[in-house]
Design a protein around this motif. Structure first.
Motif, mmCIF file in Angstrom:
data_model
loop_
_atom_site.group_PDB
_atom_site.id
_atom_site.type_symbol
_atom_site.label_atom_id
_atom_site.label_comp_id
_atom_site.label_asym_id
_atom_site.label_seq_id
_atom_site.Cartn_x
_atom_site.Cartn_y
_atom_site.Cartn_z
ATOM 1 N N HIS A 240 36.035 -46.274 -9.057
ATOM 2 C CA HIS A 240 36.729 -45.615 -8.028
ATOM 3 C C HIS A 240 35.633 -44.653 -7.386
ATOM 4 C CE1 HIS A 240 40.891 -46.864 -9.043
ATOM 5 N NE2 HIS A 240 41.110 -46.192 -8.072
ATOM 6 N N ILE A 241 34.639 -44.059 -8.507
ATOM 7 C CA ILE A 241 33.411 -43.513 -7.965
ATOM 8 C C ILE A 241 32.494 -44.385 -7.340
ATOM 9 C CG2 ILE A 241 31.510 -42.199 -8.701
ATOM 10 C CD1 ILE A 241 33.390 -41.651 -11.472
ATOM 11 N N GLN A 242 32.385 -45.607 -7.849
ATOM 12 C CA GLN A 242 31.590 -46.414 -6.950
ATOM 13 C C GLN A 242 31.989 -46.708 -5.457
ATOM 14 O OE1 GLN A 242 31.371 -50.634 -8.549
ATOM 15 N NE2 GLN A 242 28.916 -50.136 -8.667
ATOM 16 N N LYS A 243 33.203 -46.805 -5.428
ATOM 17 C CA LYS A 243 33.715 -47.004 -4.095
ATOM 18 C C LYS A 243 33.718 -45.796 -3.210
ATOM 19 C CE LYS A 243 38.193 -48.201 -1.914
ATOM 20 N NZ LYS A 243 39.758 -48.594 -2.112
ATOM 21 N N LEU A 244 33.975 -44.688 -3.851
ATOM 22 C CA LEU A 244 33.742 -43.486 -3.116
ATOM 23 C C LEU A 244 32.440 -43.164 -2.618
ATOM 24 C CD1 LEU A 244 35.518 -40.266 -4.550
ATOM 25 C CD2 LEU A 244 33.218 -40.128 -3.690
ATOM 26 N N ALA A 245 31.583 -43.365 -3.293
ATOM 27 C CA ALA A 245 29.992 -43.309 -3.095
ATOM 28 C C ALA A 245 29.626 -43.932 -1.814
ATOM 29 C CB ALA A 245 29.298 -43.548 -4.508
ATOM 30 N N LYS A 246 30.160 -45.458 -1.971
ATOM 31 C CA LYS A 246 29.898 -46.038 -0.646
ATOM 32 C C LYS A 246 30.539 -45.845 0.550
ATOM 33 C CE LYS A 246 27.916 -49.783 -0.741
ATOM 34 N NZ LYS A 246 26.435 -50.346 -0.334
#
Length: 375
Positions: free
Chosen positions: A100-106
């Motif tokens: 979820h953090i990875q998606k948010l960062a992108k």
């Protein structure tokens, strides 16, 4: 599962005590290392995204700490990424938090975040250690101090092997809890001429004492070299400063604008509470200054310090001379201010404030460090 392993650790009171082996304990084999790292961070810095890079590194930490708020977990903020050590009972939720953090960062910050988890046992099988103690800050606040080569190895493993990369689909029902993460202060002008981010590794661990003694001689003790002064610590009312946090909680420009207005209102209230020393707010800035993570050790010595121009030259000359002698490898980034990202667990209790110099900080210091290391 030894979930309270870190909570029950004995603390050290001074960074100079990092050589006291009696204070360290080995992380149990039922734990794992979580690693996050912004890919191509040097290029992102050139695009002016350094505050976003810092913020994404902090998101990685708070999201995992909030999975179980009753646990005390060690973590290290590295500027463009982070290490968090977790008991394996948190593995399932941690993997979901990471994707979820990875998606948010992108989607929010246009940053490509590498995320992975490495079992402690895999580190031990390669004859490296993960030994840990904690540096006491204030009240319940502390920061992890880690040695043994395990974190350095874990970073290499993540970058060189797909085995440890987390590649799962985000469960839309998962609640990514970011409560406590804040970023509402102005850049903090150096109390002197410069704010330096320093990354340093000695060839022999015993040499760190001499290095720290030399730092005290050249740039003063921890208080006098602090990158933060109470006079320069100011709440922000600038849209650009508040934009990074506001982006977290919005789906469009209108929502972002509303969030920024909300943060400004909160900051107005905070300004008056602090200015007129109402209740516990009288000591709020002092609490912040005593819970910054400006000096830490995690297989590398990391420091953010303020220096005069004369001290800067003398310190860099000293580091270069010791590098030529083969005693250490280092990287330094110079700025005129510091960035601060805050984790507030209790408003008038447990805090930790991540500090880095502006305009590149630890990321550019790490780049310089790696260039010297690879010569």
């Amino acid at each position: 599962m030894n979930e309270n392993f870190y909570l029950n650790l004995e603390s050290i009171n001074n960074l100079n005590d990092i050589l006291d082996n009696k204070k360290y304990k080995a992380i149990p084999t039922t734990w794992s290392i979580v690693i996050t790292d912004v890919k191509n961070s040097t290029e992102a810095i050139k695009e002016g995204k350094y505050k976003n890079i810092n913020f994404v590194g902090a998101i990685s930490i708070i999201a995992i700490l909030n999975i179980n708020k009753l646990l005390d977990l060690p973590f290290v903020f590295g500027g463009d990424g982070s290490f968090i050590l977790i008991p394996n009972s948190l593995l399932f939720d941690t993997k979901q938090a990471l994707v979820h953090i990875q998606k948010l960062a992108k989607e929010k910050y246009f940053l490509d975040l590498r995320v992975g988890i490495i079992p402690i046992n895999d580190i031990y099988l390669q004859n490296k250690k993960v030994q840990i103690t904690k540096l006491k800050l204030k009240d319940e606040s502390s920061q992890a101090i880690i040695k043994g080569g395990g974190l350095e190895l874990s970073e290499e493993l993540l970058k060189n092997s797909q085995k440890y990369i987390i590649d799962e689909k985000p469960d839309e029902k998962f609640n990514l809890d970011l409560e406590g993460l804040e970023c509402r202060w102005k850049q903090i002008n150096s109390p002197k001429d410069k704010t330096l981010s320093i990354i340093l590794k000695c060839e022999n661990d015993l040499y760190y004492k001499e290095v720290l003694d030399s730092f005290e001689r050249i740039i003063g003790d921890k208080n006098s070299r602090s990158p933060l002064s109470l006079d320069n610590l100011k709440l922000s009312f600038d849209n650009n400063d508040l934009d990074t946090e506001a982006l977290l909680y919005c789906k469009n420009k209108k929502e972002k604008f509303i969030n920024i207005l909300k943060f400004k209102f909160i900051n107005i209230l905070g300004y008056f509470l602090i200015r007129f020393k109402i209740g516990q707010w009288a000591n709020y800035k002092n609490r912040i200054s005593s819970t910054i993570d400006s000096e830490k050790f995690d297989d590398l010595l990391r420091m953010v310090v303020s220096t005069t121009n004369k001290q800067t030259k003398e310190l860099k000359d000293y580091l270069q001379e010791e590098y030529k002698k083969g005693k250490l490898v280092y990287g330094v980034h110079e700025s005129k201010s510091a960035l601060m990202t805050c984790l507030i667990f209790q408003r008038h209790g447990k805090h930790i404030h991540f500090i880095d110099s502006s305009d590149g900080g630890y990321s550019l210091a790490a780049y310089a460090y790696k260039k010297r290391k690879n010569k």
